[in-house]
Scaffold this active site. Structure first.
Site, PDB file in Angstrom:
ATOM      1  N   ASN A 180    -150.096  -0.588 -65.308  1.00 41.26           N
ATOM      2  CA  ASN A 180    -150.712   0.335 -65.845  1.00 41.26           C
ATOM      3  C   ASN A 180    -151.439   1.461 -66.605  1.00 41.26           C
ATOM      4  OD1 ASN A 180    -148.988  -0.497 -67.806  1.00 41.26           O
ATOM      5  ND2 ASN A 180    -147.953   1.602 -67.899  1.00 41.26           N
ATOM      6  N   LYS A 224    -153.527 -13.607 -67.955  1.00 43.64           N
ATOM      7  CA  LYS A 224    -152.809 -13.135 -66.543  1.00 43.64           C
ATOM      8  C   LYS A 224    -152.705 -11.579 -65.959  1.00 43.64           C
ATOM      9  CE  LYS A 224    -149.158 -12.499 -64.031  1.00 43.64           C
ATOM     10  NZ  LYS A 224    -150.170 -11.595 -62.488  1.00 43.64           N
ATOM     11  N   GLY A 242    -144.625  -6.015 -69.522  1.00 42.67           N
ATOM     12  CA  GLY A 242    -143.720  -5.286 -67.611  1.00 42.67           C
ATOM     13  C   GLY A 242    -142.904  -4.891 -68.327  1.00 42.67           C
ATOM     14  N   SER A 243    -141.475  -5.426 -66.698  1.00 43.18           N
ATOM     15  CA  SER A 243    -140.608  -4.782 -66.749  1.00 43.18           C
ATOM     16  C   SER A 243    -139.247  -5.484 -67.481  1.00 43.18           C
ATOM     17  CB  SER A 243    -140.315  -4.659 -65.245  1.00 43.18           C
ATOM     18  OG  SER A 243    -139.777  -6.509 -64.810  1.00 43.18           O
ATOM     19  N   GLY A 295    -139.186  -9.802 -68.604  1.00 50.83           N
ATOM     20  CA  GLY A 295    -138.866  -9.722 -69.416  1.00 50.83           C
ATOM     21  C   GLY A 295    -138.102 -10.918 -69.979  1.00 50.83           C
ATOM     22  N   GLU A 300    -142.592  -6.449 -74.531  1.00 54.67           N
ATOM     23  CA  GLU A 300    -142.624  -4.639 -74.421  1.00 54.67           C
ATOM     24  C   GLU A 300    -142.407  -4.988 -73.221  1.00 54.67           C
ATOM     25  OE1 GLU A 300    -142.900  -2.850 -76.470  1.00 54.67           O
ATOM     26  OE2 GLU A 300    -143.727  -4.225 -78.287  1.00 54.67           O
ATOM     27  N   CYS A 356    -144.847   3.178 -69.803  1.00 58.32           N
ATOM     28  CA  CYS A 356    -143.698   3.414 -70.686  1.00 58.32           C
ATOM     29  C   CYS A 356    -143.101   4.029 -71.986  1.00 58.32           C
ATOM     30  CB  CYS A 356    -143.809   2.047 -71.236  1.00 58.32           C
ATOM     31  SG  CYS A 356    -145.423   0.920 -71.875  1.00 58.32           S
ATOM     32  N   GLN A 382    -143.980   1.440 -55.443  1.00 61.84           N
ATOM     33  CA  GLN A 382    -143.771   2.236 -56.786  1.00 61.84           C
ATOM     34  C   GLN A 382    -143.440   3.545 -56.028  1.00 61.84           C
ATOM     35  OE1 GLN A 382    -143.662   1.747 -59.989  1.00 61.84           O
ATOM     36  NE2 GLN A 382    -142.395   3.362 -60.229  1.00 61.84           N
ATOM     37  N   GLU A 385    -135.062   3.198 -65.691  1.00 62.35           N
ATOM     38  CA  GLU A 385    -136.529   3.787 -65.927  1.00 62.35           C
ATOM     39  C   GLU A 385    -137.006   4.388 -64.404  1.00 62.35           C
ATOM     40  OE1 GLU A 385    -139.787   0.653 -67.591  1.00 62.35           O
ATOM     41  OE2 GLU A 385    -140.319   2.917 -68.509  1.00 62.35           O
ATOM     42  N   GLU A 433    -147.047  -5.373 -81.431  1.00 64.28           N
ATOM     43  CA  GLU A 433    -148.011  -5.312 -81.331  1.00 64.28           C
ATOM     44  C   GLU A 433    -148.317  -3.677 -82.427  1.00 64.28           C
ATOM     45  OE1 GLU A 433    -149.160  -6.578 -77.533  1.00 64.28           O
ATOM     46  OE2 GLU A 433    -147.024  -5.503 -76.727  1.00 64.28           O
TER      47      GLU A 433
HETATM   48  P1  ADP Z   1    -144.620  -3.944 -63.329  1.00 66.51           P
HETATM   49  O1  ADP Z   1    -143.334  -3.095 -62.974  1.00 66.51           O
HETATM   50  O2  ADP Z   1    -144.879  -3.635 -64.212  1.00 66.51           O
HETATM   51  O3  ADP Z   1    -145.469  -4.513 -62.242  1.00 66.51           O
HETATM   52  P2  ADP Z   1    -143.903  -7.014 -63.661  1.00 66.51           P
HETATM   53  O4  ADP Z   1    -142.339  -7.579 -64.814  1.00 66.51           O
HETATM   54  O5  ADP Z   1    -142.992  -7.014 -62.051  1.00 66.51           O
HETATM   55  O6  ADP Z   1    -143.439  -5.825 -63.826  1.00 66.51           O
HETATM   56  O7  ADP Z   1    -145.195  -7.393 -64.076  1.00 66.51           O
HETATM   57  C1  ADP Z   1    -145.534  -7.706 -65.545  1.00 66.51           C
HETATM   58  C2  ADP Z   1    -146.663  -8.713 -65.030  1.00 66.51           C
HETATM   59  O8  ADP Z   1    -145.693  -9.934 -65.309  1.00 66.51           O
HETATM   60  C3  ADP Z   1    -147.653  -9.093 -64.176  1.00 66.51           C
HETATM   61  O9  ADP Z   1    -148.841  -9.746 -64.565  1.00 66.51           O
HETATM   62  C4  ADP Z   1    -146.985  -9.461 -63.574  1.00 66.51           C
HETATM   63  O10 ADP Z   1    -147.387  -9.872 -62.151  1.00 66.51           O
HETATM   64  C5  ADP Z   1    -146.023 -10.317 -64.185  1.00 66.51           C
HETATM   65  N1  ADP Z   1    -144.805 -11.390 -63.766  1.00 66.51           N
HETATM   66  C6  ADP Z   1    -143.979 -10.784 -62.720  1.00 66.51           C
HETATM   67  N2  ADP Z   1    -142.719 -12.219 -62.189  1.00 66.51           N
HETATM   68  C7  ADP Z   1    -143.290 -13.034 -63.560  1.00 66.51           C
HETATM   69  C8  ADP Z   1    -141.929 -14.102 -63.833  1.00 66.51           C
HETATM   70  N3  ADP Z   1    -141.614 -14.273 -62.907  1.00 66.51           N
HETATM   71  N4  ADP Z   1    -143.653 -14.734 -64.309  1.00 66.51           N
HETATM   72  C9  ADP Z   1    -143.759 -14.563 -65.640  1.00 66.51           C
HETATM   73  N5  ADP Z   1    -145.111 -13.640 -65.106  1.00 66.51           N
HETATM   74  C10 ADP Z   1    -144.232 -13.016 -64.105  1.00 66.51           C
END
Ligand code: ADP
Length: 477
Positions: free
Chosen positions: A147, A170, A223-224, A228, A245, A279, A326, A378, A457
């Site tokens: 995002n 990544k 991320g989610s 997390g 976060e 977020c 989404q 969310e 952060e």
């Molecule tokens: P979003 O809803 O923002 O895609 P995610 O948590 O799925 O939320 O993704 C956020 C980041 O975490 C992305 O770069 C995704 O590829 C990475 N990600 C997803 N699953 C894993 C995992 N099991 N371990 C590490 N990174 C991950």
């Protein structure tokens, strides 16, 4: 085809994935390499090998490199902003604004390189000197979402490098173009090979390999919540430092004494700009009864006037949702809300535009209560709910009654209520007469409860995560 950056070389992945423009599904931005676990290992090995020289090298060189990154980003803000809008779907002005933010962050941390300081204090034991200094951690793994595809990488990479760590990042699989462009800029700025590595691809492959690598000293993730928690558990297993976060369910309180225009502006911006995919978005509008009807009427009028279209079309105020999954989630929550008995005051229709994309009208639910799923989970889309309350005390209670705690806001003319809210809101960031989204780059960003984990952060507070403290004792003999 756009490749990974490993040990200073651009290398193909084991396969690749197309980056599709959500405003125009016929527009393929490019194909992006997907790394495998072996390439993550190579990137971490390169970072580890580069660390001794990088972490002890001259600080002026580091500061100059980060400043050069900022300069190139800023010089290319139109082009990079357009690329960002094409891959993510936020409007062109929002895309350019985000690119400028990334430049400002690099600029800030270029300065932080030479502003690093320690403490020298008296020992409780006579004749001994005590000094406290900060040192880098080593190799840091960064995992970022789609995002804010350049700002979030920037606010992790810049402090990581400023404090002399090496990086393997990544980015999100569905929006890697901005991070890829940033990697090229970092390489051109003269950052030595192996100090900065980009590995694109799947979270379940690349992300997992990075999180579980024994030579990665720390992971910073955005991320989610679900991902997390998994990352935190994996990091705890091997005692790696971690910073997360995650989501938000941010309340915007509107009291009877609010300036109506300000409150509506805050709600419109906070709930729907960037297609609600922030977020810090205001997803719960907690509105006192006396102003409720006027507020809802005025907000719906503004929503109806909001121009939803291709992110790159002149005058577009809200771009599409980022992708099909989404969009499915947004549509699911529109059904959930209706099934729970909320009233859809306006919006939520799929829209057709000249180009085929994931267009959705902004949506507002009224007559909701805080126990409904639409107010607890969310959604991450252009959907907000109004929760009516009797008074300030009830507003505060509702605002805090959530598993999240990233940002919160209050619109009021009362100093008493604004001050009380600032102190008692259980959120990491509190806004008075301002949208819950939209922050500065030189001050801490982060939340409480289910929204964040680990230290803050951005700004000077970033040092807490990207360094480790050393306490030195000296007896001068
Ligand atoms: P979003 O809803 O923002 O895609 P995610 O948590 O799925 O939320 O993704 C956020 C980041 O975490 C992305 O770069 C995704 O590829 C990475 N990600 C997803 N699953 C894993 C995992 N099991 N371990 C590490 N990174 C991950």
């Amino acid at each position: 085809m756009q490749n990974n950056l490993i040990a200073g070389a651009w290398v193909e992945g084991s396969d690749s994935v197309d980056n599709i423009n959500p405003s125009d599904l016929d527009d393929v931005i490019d194909s992006y390499a997907r790394a495998d676990a072996a390439q993550v290992n190579e990137a971490v090995a390169a970072a580890k090998a580069a660390f001794p020289a990088w972490s002890t090298g001259p600080i002026q060189a580091r500061a100059t490199m980060l400043a050069a990154v900022a300069t190139e980003i800023m010089a290319r803000k139109e082009e990079l902003g357009e690329l960002l809008s094409r891959e993510e779907g936020k409007t062109r002005p929002e895309g350019i604004g985000e690119v400028m933010r990334a430049a400002q962050i690099f600029d800030f941390f270029a300065g932080e390189v030479v502003r690093q300081s320690g403490e020298k204090i008296a020992s409780v034991r006579p004749g001994i000197d005590v000094d406290i200094t900060r040192e880098p951690l080593g190799v840091i793994g960064l995992i970022t979402p789609w995002n804010f595809p350049i700002a979030i990488p920037a606010w992790k990479i810049a402090p990581a490098l400023a404090f002399a760590n090496c990086v393997v990042i990544k980015p999100a699989e569905i929006a890697p173009a901005s991070a890829h462009a940033l990697a090229g800029i970092i390489q051109r700025a003269g950052v030595p090979e192996g100090v900065f590595n980009l590995v694109m691809g799947k979270g379940s492959v690349v992300g997992e390999a990075l999180v579980n690598h024994p030579d990665v000293a720390a992971i910073s993730f955005t991320g989610s919540v679900e991902t997390g928690k998994r990352i935190a558990a994996n990091c705890a297993q091997r005692l790696a430092k971690v910073q997360l976060e995650m989501g938000g369910k941010n309340p915007l309180v509107v009291l009877d004494d609010a300036d109506l225009g300000t409150a509506v502006d805050c709600a419109l911006n906070g709930a729907f700009f960037s297609t609600g995919q922030r977020c810090t978005a205001s997803s719960r509008l907690v509105v006192q009864k006396g102003i409720h009807n006027a507020f809802v009427d005025a907000l719906v009028e503004r929503m109806q006037a909001l121009k939803v279209d291709n992110a790159l079309t002149e005058g577009t105020q809200m771009g599409p949702v980022v992708d099909q999954s989404q969009l499915d989630q947004d549509l699911k929550y529109l059904d959930v809300g209706r099934d729970e008995g909320a009233k859809l005051a306006w919006g939520g229709e799929r829209l057709n535009r000249a180009t085929q994309g994931f267009y959705l009208q902004p949506a507002l639910f009224t007559e909701t209560d805080n126990a409904m799923r639409i107010n607890r989970e969310e959604i991450f889309g252009p959907i907000a709910s109004v929760i009516a309350v009797d008074d300030y005390e009830q507003a505060l209670e509702v605002a805090n009654d959530t598993a999240f705690g990233l940002s919160s806001g209050i619109c009021t003319g009362s100093l008493k209520h604004a001050s009380h809210f600032k102190r008692h809101s259980q959120a990491g960031m509190v806004m008075v007469n301002l949208p819950t989204a939209g922050v500065d780059y030189h001050v801490p960003f982060g939340g409480r409860k289910g929204s964040s984990y680990g230290s803050r952060e951005q700004g000077r507070y970033a040092a807490e995560f990207y360094t480790t403290v050393k306490t030195g004792y000296t007896l001068p003999v």
